[in-house]
Scaffold this active site. Sequence first.
Site, PDB file in Angstrom:
ATOM      1  N   ARG A  87      21.673  -4.357 -15.091  1.00 45.33           N
ATOM      2  CA  ARG A  87      20.594  -4.246 -14.108  1.00 45.33           C
ATOM      3  C   ARG A  87      20.881  -3.170 -13.065  1.00 45.33           C
ATOM      4  O   ARG A  87      19.978  -2.536 -12.547  1.00 45.33           O
ATOM      5  CB  ARG A  87      20.392  -5.619 -13.453  1.00 45.33           C
ATOM      6  CG  ARG A  87      19.179  -5.741 -12.572  1.00 45.33           C
ATOM      7  CD  ARG A  87      18.998  -7.182 -12.104  1.00 45.33           C
ATOM      8  NE  ARG A  87      18.400  -8.018 -13.123  1.00 45.33           N
ATOM      9  CZ  ARG A  87      18.982  -9.068 -13.705  1.00 45.33           C
ATOM     10  NH1 ARG A  87      20.207  -9.418 -13.370  1.00 45.33           N
ATOM     11  NH2 ARG A  87      18.350  -9.765 -14.608  1.00 45.33           N
ATOM     12  N   TYR A  88      22.146  -2.994 -12.710  1.00 43.06           N
ATOM     13  CA  TYR A  88      22.572  -2.001 -11.727  1.00 43.06           C
ATOM     14  C   TYR A  88      23.496  -1.004 -12.422  1.00 43.06           C
ATOM     15  O   TYR A  88      24.238  -1.376 -13.330  1.00 43.06           O
ATOM     16  CB  TYR A  88      23.326  -2.673 -10.581  1.00 43.06           C
ATOM     17  CG  TYR A  88      22.542  -3.736  -9.850  1.00 43.06           C
ATOM     18  CD1 TYR A  88      21.635  -3.397  -8.851  1.00 43.06           C
ATOM     19  CD2 TYR A  88      22.737  -5.082 -10.151  1.00 43.06           C
ATOM     20  CE1 TYR A  88      20.937  -4.371  -8.171  1.00 43.06           C
ATOM     21  CE2 TYR A  88      22.027  -6.066  -9.480  1.00 43.06           C
ATOM     22  CZ  TYR A  88      21.126  -5.706  -8.490  1.00 43.06           C
ATOM     23  OH  TYR A  88      20.423  -6.678  -7.820  1.00 43.06           O
ATOM     24  N   ARG A  91      27.488  -2.050 -12.576  1.00 47.97           N
ATOM     25  CA  ARG A  91      27.973  -3.383 -12.948  1.00 47.97           C
ATOM     26  C   ARG A  91      27.098  -3.985 -14.031  1.00 47.97           C
ATOM     27  O   ARG A  91      25.923  -3.640 -14.153  1.00 47.97           O
ATOM     28  CB  ARG A  91      28.046  -4.307 -11.733  1.00 47.97           C
ATOM     29  CG  ARG A  91      26.752  -4.871 -11.231  1.00 47.97           C
ATOM     30  CD  ARG A  91      26.745  -5.068  -9.728  1.00 47.97           C
ATOM     31  NE  ARG A  91      26.451  -3.808  -9.063  1.00 47.97           N
ATOM     32  CZ  ARG A  91      25.712  -3.717  -7.946  1.00 47.97           C
ATOM     33  NH1 ARG A  91      25.274  -4.791  -7.352  1.00 47.97           N
ATOM     34  NH2 ARG A  91      25.444  -2.541  -7.417  1.00 47.97           N
ATOM     35  N   CYS A 100      27.589 -25.367 -19.934  1.00 49.47           N
ATOM     36  CA  CYS A 100      27.966 -25.624 -18.547  1.00 49.47           C
ATOM     37  C   CYS A 100      28.554 -27.033 -18.420  1.00 49.47           C
ATOM     38  O   CYS A 100      28.270 -27.903 -19.240  1.00 49.47           O
ATOM     39  CB  CYS A 100      26.750 -25.529 -17.627  1.00 49.47           C
ATOM     40  SG  CYS A 100      25.942 -23.921 -17.619  1.00 49.47           S
ATOM     41  N   CYS A 104      22.017 -27.996 -13.959  1.00 45.72           N
ATOM     42  CA  CYS A 104      21.231 -28.074 -12.727  1.00 45.72           C
ATOM     43  C   CYS A 104      19.755 -27.956 -13.095  1.00 45.72           C
ATOM     44  O   CYS A 104      19.369 -27.009 -13.780  1.00 45.72           O
ATOM     45  CB  CYS A 104      21.638 -26.962 -11.771  1.00 45.72           C
ATOM     46  SG  CYS A 104      23.399 -26.929 -11.380  1.00 45.72           S
ATOM     47  N   CYS A 107      17.952 -24.547 -12.665  1.00 39.85           N
ATOM     48  CA  CYS A 107      18.656 -23.369 -13.192  1.00 39.85           C
ATOM     49  C   CYS A 107      17.678 -22.303 -13.691  1.00 39.85           C
ATOM     50  O   CYS A 107      16.741 -22.598 -14.436  1.00 39.85           O
ATOM     51  CB  CYS A 107      19.567 -23.797 -14.334  1.00 39.85           C
ATOM     52  SG  CYS A 107      20.453 -22.423 -15.107  1.00 39.85           S
ATOM     53  N   ARG A 109      18.330 -20.158 -15.842  1.00 43.77           N
ATOM     54  CA  ARG A 109      18.525 -19.982 -17.282  1.00 43.77           C
ATOM     55  C   ARG A 109      18.381 -21.325 -18.004  1.00 43.77           C
ATOM     56  O   ARG A 109      18.968 -21.531 -19.073  1.00 43.77           O
ATOM     57  CB  ARG A 109      19.902 -19.373 -17.577  1.00 43.77           C
ATOM     58  CG  ARG A 109      20.049 -17.943 -17.080  1.00 43.77           C
ATOM     59  CD  ARG A 109      21.248 -17.235 -17.685  1.00 43.77           C
ATOM     60  NE  ARG A 109      21.340 -15.876 -17.150  1.00 43.77           N
ATOM     61  CZ  ARG A 109      22.282 -15.464 -16.309  1.00 43.77           C
ATOM     62  NH1 ARG A 109      23.245 -16.292 -15.935  1.00 43.77           N
ATOM     63  NH2 ARG A 109      22.285 -14.230 -15.852  1.00 43.77           N
ATOM     64  N   ASP A 269      14.283 -19.341  -7.703  1.00 40.26           N
ATOM     65  CA  ASP A 269      13.533 -18.478  -8.613  1.00 40.26           C
ATOM     66  C   ASP A 269      12.299 -19.195  -9.152  1.00 40.26           C
ATOM     67  O   ASP A 269      12.171 -20.424  -9.069  1.00 40.26           O
ATOM     68  CB  ASP A 269      14.430 -18.057  -9.773  1.00 40.26           C
ATOM     69  CG  ASP A 269      15.617 -17.227  -9.316  1.00 40.26           C
ATOM     70  OD1 ASP A 269      15.385 -16.237  -8.598  1.00 40.26           O
ATOM     71  OD2 ASP A 269      16.763 -17.569  -9.661  1.00 40.26           O
ATOM     72  N   ASP A 306      15.739 -12.737  -5.906  1.00 42.88           N
ATOM     73  CA  ASP A 306      15.872 -12.002  -7.161  1.00 42.88           C
ATOM     74  C   ASP A 306      14.461 -11.624  -7.604  1.00 42.88           C
ATOM     75  O   ASP A 306      13.647 -12.497  -7.936  1.00 42.88           O
ATOM     76  CB  ASP A 306      16.558 -12.873  -8.216  1.00 42.88           C
ATOM     77  CG  ASP A 306      17.558 -12.083  -9.042  1.00 42.88           C
ATOM     78  OD1 ASP A 306      17.248 -10.928  -9.363  1.00 42.88           O
ATOM     79  OD2 ASP A 306      18.631 -12.618  -9.345  1.00 42.88           O
ATOM     80  N   LYS A 313      18.373  -8.126  -6.913  1.00 42.15           N
ATOM     81  CA  LYS A 313      18.310  -8.907  -5.677  1.00 42.15           C
ATOM     82  C   LYS A 313      18.038  -8.004  -4.480  1.00 42.15           C
ATOM     83  O   LYS A 313      18.541  -6.878  -4.413  1.00 42.15           O
ATOM     84  CB  LYS A 313      19.627  -9.652  -5.443  1.00 42.15           C
ATOM     85  CG  LYS A 313      19.962 -10.692  -6.483  1.00 42.15           C
ATOM     86  CD  LYS A 313      21.286 -11.364  -6.142  1.00 42.15           C
ATOM     87  CE  LYS A 313      21.663 -12.371  -7.206  1.00 42.15           C
ATOM     88  NZ  LYS A 313      21.979 -11.713  -8.500  1.00 42.15           N
TER      89      LYS A 313
END
Length: 342
Positions: A87-88, A91, A100, A104, A107, A109, A269, A306, A313
């Site tokens: 995305r950047y 990085r 996981c 959550c 989440c 994802r 999100d 985001d 972000k």
Amino acid sequence: METLRSLDALERERLLTAGPRLAAAAQSMAIALTPDMLALIDRHDAAHDPIARQFVPDVAETEISPDELADPIGDEARSPVKGIVHRYPDRVLLKPLHVCPVYCRFCFRREKVGPGGEALSAAELDAALAYIRDHREIWEVILTGGDPLMLAPRRLAELLGRLDALPHVAVLRIHSRVPIVDPGRVTDELVAALRGRRATPWLGVHCNHPRELAPPTRAALARLADAGIPLLGQTVLLAGINDDVETLDQLMRALVTARVKPYYLHHPDLVRGTGHFRVSIERGQALMKALRGRLSGLAQPTYVLDVPGGHGKVPVGPGYLDDDPQGLLVEDAFGNRHRYPR
């Protein structure tokens, strides 16, 4: 005691009363609640408990608004190779697995993670690492998923070693819920897998409520900090869980005293079925403004949004400057305004 993974198991622990709508909600995402998190829940008021609400399915998850998205932060749009999100320029995200320790309910994802969640095959991991090798502008690799600390320490060490061998990669950052929700996994072997590399390791831990920082979690964080691994805190702003100034104040103080630097406070999100968790940006800004006058700068996270579609972000915290005919008006941490020259 084992991790709870079904509606029946949650009902036996008096965390919910099963029904058809709840079953539909549960089908939308895997269930996992660790013994450490279960021990923190008030069983007499589980419906309003800030720990339970993060992990126990809710019928509200069946209510999906037109604005909500299956891929709310645009991972797929920025994925040139399986397992990589670029995305950047400097990085990338590397997602070696989608498992996981807990799931959550908010989440971003949630439609990808789960038991038996797809992990990269050996060939796919080789291709992902080749992408990083061939893009020398990549300075930082962020391991996410899923939760990278669900890898066996030997596999984690092997993966980090392969990344460490790429001379242009200077920072290895891992995002994890493990030290918070399953601190027993933070063994000497796991800590050793993270240490002693050329590239600097950082560990970002996801923590949403001060009660999550129970003694076993504090001990796990201390083992990591004592090993010289810098710790960052990530928190999601969640309605009915931490969207009040007292809770956020206590959480940020607790993180700092556990040697975790608050890093991001994430605006929730646009995840499908999570409208009951979302607050307005205006509410988040008001909370950040209230924290500014109460907390040391050391305990201040950056409030971020985001941008949907994979655009990254941006900080969306409150503003403190207004135009004035004689210059600028600056608002201080206590709400008073002062003139300042341009």
